[in-house]
Design a protein around this motif. Structure first.
Motif, PDB file in Angstrom:
ATOM      1  N   MET A   1       9.128   8.369   2.986  1.00  0.00           N
ATOM      2  CA  MET A   1       8.113   9.424   2.909  1.00  0.00           C
ATOM      3  C   MET A   1       6.800   8.896   3.462  1.00  0.00           C
ATOM      4  O   MET A   1       6.320   7.864   3.033  1.00  0.00           O
ATOM      5  CB  MET A   1       7.940   9.852   1.449  1.00  0.00           C
ATOM      6  N   ARG A   2       6.228   9.580   4.437  1.00  0.00           N
ATOM      7  CA  ARG A   2       4.934   9.138   4.947  1.00  0.00           C
ATOM      8  C   ARG A   2       3.919   9.216   3.828  1.00  0.00           C
ATOM      9  O   ARG A   2       3.967  10.082   2.975  1.00  0.00           O
ATOM     10  CB  ARG A   2       4.494   9.983   6.144  1.00  0.00           C
ATOM     11  N   ALA A   3       3.000   8.291   3.830  1.00  0.00           N
ATOM     12  CA  ALA A   3       2.081   8.145   2.702  1.00  0.00           C
ATOM     13  C   ALA A   3       1.069   9.280   2.660  1.00  0.00           C
ATOM     14  O   ALA A   3       0.468   9.641   3.653  1.00  0.00           O
ATOM     15  CB  ALA A   3       1.352   6.816   2.802  1.00  0.00           C
ATOM     16  N   HIS A   4       0.875   9.828   1.493  1.00  0.00           N
ATOM     17  CA  HIS A   4      -0.204  10.783   1.253  1.00  0.00           C
ATOM     18  C   HIS A   4      -0.975  10.282   0.055  1.00  0.00           C
ATOM     19  O   HIS A   4      -0.408   9.712  -0.865  1.00  0.00           O
ATOM     20  CB  HIS A   4       0.342  12.186   0.972  1.00  0.00           C
ATOM     21  N   ARG A   5      -2.233  10.510   0.023  1.00  0.00           N
ATOM     22  CA  ARG A   5      -3.046  10.047  -1.084  1.00  0.00           C
ATOM     23  C   ARG A   5      -3.693  11.242  -1.761  1.00  0.00           C
ATOM     24  O   ARG A   5      -4.124  12.205  -1.116  1.00  0.00           O
ATOM     25  CB  ARG A   5      -4.139   9.088  -0.596  1.00  0.00           C
ATOM     26  N   SER A   6      -3.813  11.151  -3.082  1.00  0.00           N
ATOM     27  CA  SER A   6      -4.395  12.247  -3.848  1.00  0.00           C
ATOM     28  C   SER A   6      -5.907  12.280  -3.760  1.00  0.00           C
ATOM     29  O   SER A   6      -6.528  13.230  -4.160  1.00  0.00           O
ATOM     30  CB  SER A   6      -3.974  12.137  -5.316  1.00  0.00           C
ATOM     31  N   SER A   7      -6.498  11.232  -3.218  1.00  0.00           N
ATOM     32  CA  SER A   7      -7.947  11.233  -3.087  1.00  0.00           C
ATOM     33  C   SER A   7      -8.371  10.349  -1.945  1.00  0.00           C
ATOM     34  O   SER A   7      -7.656   9.455  -1.526  1.00  0.00           O
ATOM     35  CB  SER A   7      -8.606  10.732  -4.376  1.00  0.00           C
ATOM     36  N   ALA A   8      -9.555  10.614  -1.419  1.00  0.00           N
ATOM     37  CA  ALA A   8     -10.081   9.795  -0.339  1.00  0.00           C
ATOM     38  C   ALA A   8     -10.322   8.370  -0.804  1.00  0.00           C
ATOM     39  O   ALA A   8     -10.193   7.418  -0.041  1.00  0.00           O
ATOM     40  CB  ALA A   8     -11.400  10.399   0.178  1.00  0.00           C
ATOM     41  N   VAL A   9     -10.677   8.218  -2.089  1.00  0.00           N
ATOM     42  CA  VAL A   9     -10.916   6.876  -2.621  1.00  0.00           C
ATOM     43  C   VAL A   9      -9.664   6.033  -2.511  1.00  0.00           C
ATOM     44  O   VAL A   9      -9.694   4.864  -2.100  1.00  0.00           O
ATOM     45  CB  VAL A   9     -11.371   6.954  -4.093  1.00  0.00           C
TER      46      VAL A   9
ATOM     47  N   THR B   1       2.391   1.234   3.549  1.00  0.00           N
ATOM     48  CA  THR B   1       1.707   2.177   2.665  1.00  0.00           C
ATOM     49  C   THR B   1       2.493   2.517   1.404  1.00  0.00           C
ATOM     50  O   THR B   1       1.924   3.051   0.453  1.00  0.00           O
ATOM     51  CB  THR B   1       1.411   3.490   3.408  1.00  0.00           C
ATOM     52  N   GLY B   2       3.785   2.218   1.381  1.00  0.00           N
ATOM     53  CA  GLY B   2       4.568   2.606   0.229  1.00  0.00           C
ATOM     54  C   GLY B   2       5.360   1.502  -0.426  1.00  0.00           C
ATOM     55  O   GLY B   2       5.450   1.415  -1.651  1.00  0.00           O
ATOM     56  N   LYS B   3       5.949   0.628   0.397  1.00  0.00           N
ATOM     57  CA  LYS B   3       6.848  -0.377  -0.171  1.00  0.00           C
ATOM     58  C   LYS B   3       6.096  -1.617  -0.631  1.00  0.00           C
ATOM     59  O   LYS B   3       6.272  -2.077  -1.768  1.00  0.00           O
ATOM     60  CB  LYS B   3       7.930  -0.766   0.847  1.00  0.00           C
TER      61      LYS B   3
ATOM     62  N   LEU C   1      -4.938  -3.057   4.015  1.00  0.00           N
ATOM     63  CA  LEU C   1      -3.877  -3.044   5.018  1.00  0.00           C
ATOM     64  C   LEU C   1      -4.399  -2.752   6.422  1.00  0.00           C
ATOM     65  O   LEU C   1      -3.693  -2.233   7.259  1.00  0.00           O
ATOM     66  CB  LEU C   1      -2.833  -1.981   4.645  1.00  0.00           C
ATOM     67  N   THR C   2      -5.636  -3.082   6.685  1.00  0.00           N
ATOM     68  CA  THR C   2      -6.230  -2.761   7.975  1.00  0.00           C
ATOM     69  C   THR C   2      -5.413  -3.294   9.129  1.00  0.00           C
ATOM     70  O   THR C   2      -5.246  -2.640  10.154  1.00  0.00           O
ATOM     71  CB  THR C   2      -7.668  -3.348   8.070  1.00  0.00           C
ATOM     72  N   ALA C   3      -4.876  -4.499   8.991  1.00  0.00           N
ATOM     73  CA  ALA C   3      -4.149  -5.105  10.100  1.00  0.00           C
ATOM     74  C   ALA C   3      -2.864  -4.387  10.424  1.00  0.00           C
ATOM     75  O   ALA C   3      -2.274  -4.612  11.469  1.00  0.00           O
ATOM     76  CB  ALA C   3      -3.827  -6.571   9.774  1.00  0.00           C
TER      77      ALA C   3
END
Length: 384
Positions: A1-9, A278-280, A18-20
């Motif tokens: 599942m592509r990552a979704h976040r519940s908030s901008a924070v 983003t998930g694992k 995980l910038t790199a």
């Protein structure tokens, strides 16, 4: 599942760690760097500006700069929200380049601040001029082999998913737990292809924090929550088990119609590493069962399969890149082998037993592979 976040924070927190992994990402110099003829996409918290609304079809390069304060995603959608290409986790002040094979037609480019929602969209058109893509016959062979493999993964998933669904319908929590992770392997190996359809992934693989407004939670992760957090199976769960099989059969039938070309294979391999990042690695994907490591391994296997099929051309066109990818794939798979557990139903240790330092080591390995993998699509597009 592509990552979704519940908030901008939450999105900003992920980007900070995980910038790199953000692709061929570098801090932007503000000049919108990109190859000659690249389409500049300037994303912000409130806008998605595109330098050209009409451009020649063929191999197209998008030079993306995130000028906003939030992590963003950029998608190219065909009609029906079919995903042509995407790039996730583009941090603030970051520049990435995306190479895709675009056929003539109407599209939408979407920027998604905070990595959520419908996105800020711009309508664009790829004209017939320049549409013919001359392709190395070895790349056509790679696409054919990959298409066959993807179909095999879907075909092999259904029997495993049926075992899981049958255990749920029988009300057998322990049996369902043992079959849960194994039912997901084929999906995780080929997730970018499944996601390209747009409507199947939200039904079968959405996490609680990825739900759209008004969307009913269905699929694997809803059942995962019942099995590990609630420790019981409800009448509704039994209905959801049947629905999961129905949706997976739909996926199985449609896989053969997926749009697959050398650059979607290459970009898909990079997307699978984004899934890991983003998930694992974060433990968010399998937050109830902690079966993240088998998902992690399947994502890497899927990325490696795409690369291995493209390798005969890539090794000739860019031998240094092929050498580095060979090295990094071997390194990350060796690390994952160190977390195997023969006593586990899925063959890997529970992720909640993996310490902070070990997770950091795994994250570093993802970063080391993601950087050269982000160059794969461009190397394929340049092949003669």
């Amino acid at each position: 599942m592509r990552a979704h976040r519940s908030s901008a924070v939450a999105a900003i927190a992920v980007a900070a760690t995980l910038t790199a992994v953000a692709g061929c990402a570098a801090k932007s110099d503000g000049k919108g760097a990109g190859g000659k003829g690249a389409i500049a996409v300037t994303a912000s918290d409130s806008a998605c500006k595109v330098s050209a609304k009409d451009f020649p079809a063929g191999h197209v390069q998008f030079a993306v700069d995130n000028k906003g304060s939030q992590v963003t995603e950029v998608y190219v959608y065909a009609p029906g929200d079919r995903i042509v290409t995407e790039r996730e986790n583009i941090g603030p002040g970051t520049h990435v380049e995306i190479t895709a094979e675009i056929k003539p037609g109407a599209y939408e480019i979407a920027c998604k601040p905070g990595m959520k929602g419908h996105g800020i969209r711009q309508k664009v058109t790829a004209s017939g001029k320049g549409a013919a893509v001359k392709r190395n016959p070895k790349l056509d062979a790679a696409v054919s082999a990959y298409r066959t493999w993807v179909q095999e993964q879907a075909d092999q998933t259904l029997p495993e998913a049926q075992k899981f669904a049958d255990a749920v319908k029988a009300g057998d929590v322990e049996a369902a737990r043992k079959t849960y992770a194994l039912s997901r392997v084929g999906w995780e190996r080929t997730e970018p292809v499944a996601e390209s359809f747009g409507d199947i992934d939200p039904k079968v693989d959405t996490r609680a924090d990825g739900l759209s407004d008004g969307q009913k939670w269905t699929g694997w992760h809803k059942l995962e929550q019942s099995l590990w957090e609630k420790k019981k199976i409800s009448a509704d769960d039994k209905k959801l088990a049947d629905q999961l099989i129905t949706d997976l059969k739909d996926w199985q039938k449609r896989v053969g119609k997926a749009v697959i070309n050398p650059t979607t294979m290459a970009n898909g391999a990079k997307e699978l590493l984004d899934e890991v990042a983003t998930g694992k690695v974060t433990g968010e994907e399998e937050r109830y069962s902690h079966t993240d490591l088998i998902d992690f391994h399947a994502n890497v296997e899927g990325a490696q399969k795409a690369y291995e099929l493209l390798k005969p051309v890539v090794a000739k066109n860019d031998p240094a890149l092929a050498k580095e990818l060979d090295k990094q794939f071997a390194a990350i798979l060796k690390q994952l082998d160190g977390h195997r557990d023969s006593n586990s139903a899925d063959g890997f240790a529970s992720y909640d037993t993996v310490g902070k330092d070990e997770r950091k080591t795994l994250s570093d390995s993802v970063n080391a592979l993601a950087e050269p993998l982000s160059k794969l699509a461009a190397a394929v597009a340049e092949a003669k």
